[in-house]
Design a protein around this motif. Structure first.
Motif: not given
Length: 197
Positions: A72-92
């Motif tokens: 589901r990662y889409d490079p057009a929407r940002g870096s892997v780090r930003t995508w990953l930290l978004g997941i972490v932030q929502r889970r937290a």
């Protein structure tokens, strides 16, 4: 269908290239992504939830999500780090909300004070809990977009540009939402700080 041959030295690949291998089921690519971003993910989770064990659970849950849904990662929407930290932030934030519900449920049980040592029932601790509840209630009173911006900035430690990327809105909109939210929070929480509203 045969999987693509994976390079011997994955550490030289960019995150975006690793995600292509990860979405193909290559565990070694996942291990490299984990090694690169686990510390930042834990730091963010810990800032949000404030407990080591819960932060570790959040990070584990987030990375399991990445393993299962890396495609589901889409490079057009940002870096892997930003995508990953978004997941972490929502889970937290989800963990924080669940924790608050459990704490309220435990505190409402009859006779709970008998289970706690006397030093855990001080007036100061009660005052801090009341203040925290007031702050949580004030946050919940904010419009969703403003509350999300505040959570990302203050719980998640995200910059304005990271919030803009995570929420897919212009940076000016992020700044406006934060400004409005902080103005509302200041007015509502002024009595806690001994200020005049």
């Amino acid at each position: 269908m045969a999987r693509a041959q994976i390079p011997a030295d994955l550490y030289v690949l960019a995150d975006e290239d690793l995600m292509a291998y990860l979405s193909g089921g290559h565990a070694a690519a996942f291990e490299v992504v984990y090694a690169r971003h686990e510390a930042a993910a834990f730091s963010l989770a810990y800032r949000v939830v404030g407990e080591r064990a819960t932060a570790e659970e959040v990070v584990q849950d987030a990375f399991m999500n990445v393993w299962r849904s890396g495609f589901r990662y889409d490079p057009a929407r940002g870096s892997v780090r930003t995508w990953l930290l978004g997941i972490v932030q929502r889970r937290a934030i989800d963990a924080l909300r669940r924790g608050g519900k459990h704490a309220r449920r435990r505190a409402s049980d009859e006779g709970i004070e008998e289970w706690l040592p006397a030093d855990d029932r001080t007036d100061r601790q009660a005052e801090v809990r009341d203040q925290a509840a007031t702050v949580r209630a004030a946050l919940l009173d904010l419009p969703d977009d403003q509350r999300r911006a505040v959570e990302l900035a203050y719980y998640g430690g995200c910059s304005h540009s990271e919030i803009a990327t995570l929420t897919a809105v212009p940076m000016g909109t992020v700044k406006g939402r934060l400004r409005l939210a902080l103005k509302k929070l200041r007015a509502e929480l002024a009595p806690l700080a001994g200020e005049t509203a």
